[in-house]
Design a protein around this motif. Sequence first.
Motif, PDB file in Angstrom:
ATOM      1  N   PHE A  84       0.829  -1.195   0.000  1.00 30.40           N
ATOM      2  CA  PHE A  84       0.000   0.000   0.000  1.00 30.40           C
ATOM      3  C   PHE A  84       0.870   1.254   0.000  1.00 30.40           C
ATOM      4  N   GLU A  85       1.907   1.204   0.888  1.00 33.16           N
ATOM      5  CA  GLU A  85       2.805   2.355   0.973  1.00 33.16           C
ATOM      6  C   GLU A  85       3.502   2.597  -0.356  1.00 33.16           C
ATOM      7  N   SER A  86       3.957   1.508  -0.968  1.00 33.82           N
ATOM      8  CA  SER A  86       4.682   1.693  -2.229  1.00 33.82           C
ATOM      9  C   SER A  86       3.744   2.193  -3.315  1.00 33.82           C
ATOM     10  N   ILE A  89       1.236   4.244  -2.740  1.00 29.86           N
ATOM     11  CA  ILE A  89       1.078   5.671  -2.483  1.00 29.86           C
ATOM     12  C   ILE A  89       2.298   6.435  -2.997  1.00 29.86           C
ATOM     13  N   LEU A  90       3.478   5.882  -2.708  1.00 28.27           N
ATOM     14  CA  LEU A  90       4.703   6.541  -3.158  1.00 28.27           C
ATOM     15  C   LEU A  90       4.729   6.639  -4.680  1.00 28.27           C
ATOM     16  N   ALA A  91       4.336   5.538  -5.318  1.00 24.57           N
ATOM     17  CA  ALA A  91       4.360   5.524  -6.781  1.00 24.57           C
ATOM     18  C   ALA A  91       3.412   6.578  -7.323  1.00 24.57           C
ATOM     19  N   ARG A  92       2.242   6.703  -6.680  1.00 21.54           N
ATOM     20  CA  ARG A  92       1.277   7.666  -7.189  1.00 21.54           C
ATOM     21  C   ARG A  92       1.744   9.099  -6.970  1.00 21.54           C
ATOM     22  N   GLU A  93       2.392   9.311  -5.812  1.00 22.50           N
ATOM     23  CA  GLU A  93       2.920  10.649  -5.570  1.00 22.50           C
ATOM     24  C   GLU A  93       3.976  11.018  -6.596  1.00 22.50           C
ATOM     25  N   ALA A  94       4.838  10.029  -6.865  1.00 20.74           N
ATOM     26  CA  ALA A  94       5.893  10.273  -7.858  1.00 20.74           C
ATOM     27  C   ALA A  94       5.267  10.579  -9.208  1.00 20.74           C
ATOM     28  N   GLU A  95       4.216   9.823  -9.510  1.00 14.52           N
ATOM     29  CA  GLU A  95       3.543  10.017 -10.793  1.00 14.52           C
ATOM     30  C   GLU A  95       2.944  11.418 -10.858  1.00 14.52           C
ATOM     31  N   LEU A  96       2.332  11.809  -9.744  1.00 16.19           N
ATOM     32  CA  LEU A  96       1.723  13.142  -9.703  1.00 16.19           C
ATOM     33  C   LEU A  96       2.763  14.233  -9.898  1.00 16.19           C
ATOM     34  N   ARG A  97       3.922  14.014  -9.238  1.00 14.75           N
ATOM     35  CA  ARG A  97       4.986  15.002  -9.394  1.00 14.75           C
ATOM     36  C   ARG A  97       5.398  15.099 -10.854  1.00 14.75           C
ATOM     37  N   MET A  98       5.526  13.913 -11.465  1.00 14.98           N
ATOM     38  CA  MET A  98       5.926  13.848 -12.869  1.00 14.98           C
ATOM     39  C   MET A  98       4.899  14.539 -13.755  1.00 14.98           C
ATOM     40  N   LEU A  99       3.633  14.251 -13.417  1.00 15.90           N
ATOM     41  CA  LEU A  99       2.549  14.733 -14.263  1.00 15.90           C
ATOM     42  C   LEU A  99       2.367  16.229 -14.151  1.00 15.90           C
ATOM     43  N   ARG A 100       2.788  16.758 -13.015  1.00 25.44           N
ATOM     44  CA  ARG A 100       2.630  18.175 -12.801  1.00 25.44           C
ATOM     45  C   ARG A 100       3.091  18.905 -14.051  1.00 25.44           C
ATOM     46  N   ALA A 101       2.163  19.573 -14.668  1.00 26.48           N
ATOM     47  CA  ALA A 101       2.465  20.155 -15.965  1.00 26.48           C
ATOM     48  C   ALA A 101       3.728  20.992 -15.892  1.00 26.48           C
TER      49      ALA A 101
END
Lengths: 242, 350
Positions: free
Chosen positions: B150-152, B154-166
């Motif tokens: 679960f933690e990983s 969440i981490l993956a999604r956060e990283a993805e969000l950071r990446m996606l940040r336009a």
Amino acid sequence: MNKHFSALIVDDEKLARQMIREYLQKYPHVETVAEAANGFEAVKAITELHPDLIFLDIQMPKLNGFEVLELSERRSGVIFVTAYDQFALKAFEIHALDYLLKPFSEERFDAALKHALEHLSDELPAGIVKKTDNESIERVLIREGSKVHVIPVDKIDYIEAQDDYVQIVADGKSYLKQQALSELESQLPEKQFVRIHRSYMVNIERIGGIELYAKDSRVAVLKNGKQIPISRGGYQKIKKIM
Amino acid sequence: MHPILSDKKRLLLYLLVWIGLSLLVTMLIRFAEDSPWINAAAFAMPLTMMFAFVNLSAYYICRAFPLGKLKLIYLIILLAGVAKLTTIIWIVIAQGWNAVLQPFDWSIPLHTAALMILYAVGMTFYLLSLAGHYLIITFEQAQKAERREFESQILAREAELRMLRAQIDPHFIFNSLNSISALTTNDPAGARKMTLLLADFLRQSLKLAHERAIPLEEEWRLCFNFLEIEKIRFGNRLNIESRLDEKAERCLVPPMLLQPLVENALKHGIGQSVDGGTIVIEAKRHDLQLHLSVENPVDDVPVIKKTGIGLTNIQSRLSAMYGSDAHFRSQINDHRYRAEIILPVEENHE
């Protein structure tokens, strides 16, 4: 140097054109004969004025820089001026003299101009822009005098070879373009266009059916009723795809 | 840490169960030896309660010999051996305890029958305890693995969000710098103005990129800063119309959500058309929904299809943040392209 040169500046941004004009001011033997703010204007200026030098932006309204060159059949004397570095390889493949990345210094501009003027008379290998990568084109460009037609490949029904020309039929209209069918074949998306005959290439989305016409010979019937002959080799190809 | 000793609630529950068990042992002794209740209780209850603590040691045995490491048959032999040894020690202690009780007249006869009972009880309880501990360990491991997973995630999604940040299109910066360079000779004041606008824009977008959500008015300001720069580049080709609903100003939005839409409108709309046109930017609030839209003219020459990474990016960000509560849609109508984002209203309650 007492020879005079003419220059064309193509860029959709006024400020960008203005700067090149300014940098050119200290070269009295290079005269800016025209400025163009989009692809159509550029094609017109090139075919009518035949400038020695062209400062050419790539991302522009109507046509991009490469399309301008294709339509005007111009290869020599081109210096690309752009903020995009990803087109550099393609630019040199079509023997551009230089590739200026925006923003650039006056020294860099001077060097490009000096090199360009020295190599203007160089013989260029003949030939048209070949498909250099796996990318296929999405629109076909046709010039009739100073008028330009841009046809999206999806709109094309079929293409017929006629001597040195190809006749492109799209949306009920037909256009002539000076190009070999085999060359166009290599540029169009191969999943969509199939060479079903030595002289015909067809958009497979337009085919309504295939009919036996005589023993061993078939025709493709397009959705609009038009019949196109299929060679034996073409039948094998189309059978594989459909 | 021991899973039972380290948790007060669990320990209490465990001891309650053992009090029940000790009553059971008392009863068995009472009937086997036919001794009085008081004697049976005095002998069996403290002894069983002590065994409760001895049984906790099974945890360490289980940890030392995890399931699946030894061959099952060896493991069974080993565990049976440990259970037997523990039980025998317990019985020796029981005999000692009985001796201690003798002077008070609370002892029991402790015949073979009682010893047999103690042996059976000891073996059964210890083996059950081993099984129980294995269960606990397996359960805890599964839970831990689940949590790690679960933690990983969440981490993956956060990283993805950071990446996606336009991210700002670097070509916008290069083109703007080129305009500044062009302005320096003829219009130094204009060059300075554009430098400041560009600096403002970059500083703001860097700052906002770290926020999770910002008031719409801030995003709005960022977009207009961007447009002011583009206005210098495109000149008369760019006209802007905007409507910002007062009720929408304070709504929270993810940073750099509207800006990519405005950027697209410039790049593919104004940038691809000879005469330019008008960009219409609107933000409206309908009850609990915020509607953001950007509209731009489309040139009549068929444009080369773009893969639209920016738009997919917006869609992924929206669905990561709001699930199915947010929507993105776009359409071309009468030579105008319109992109619209609908998202739930979130407000700052400070």
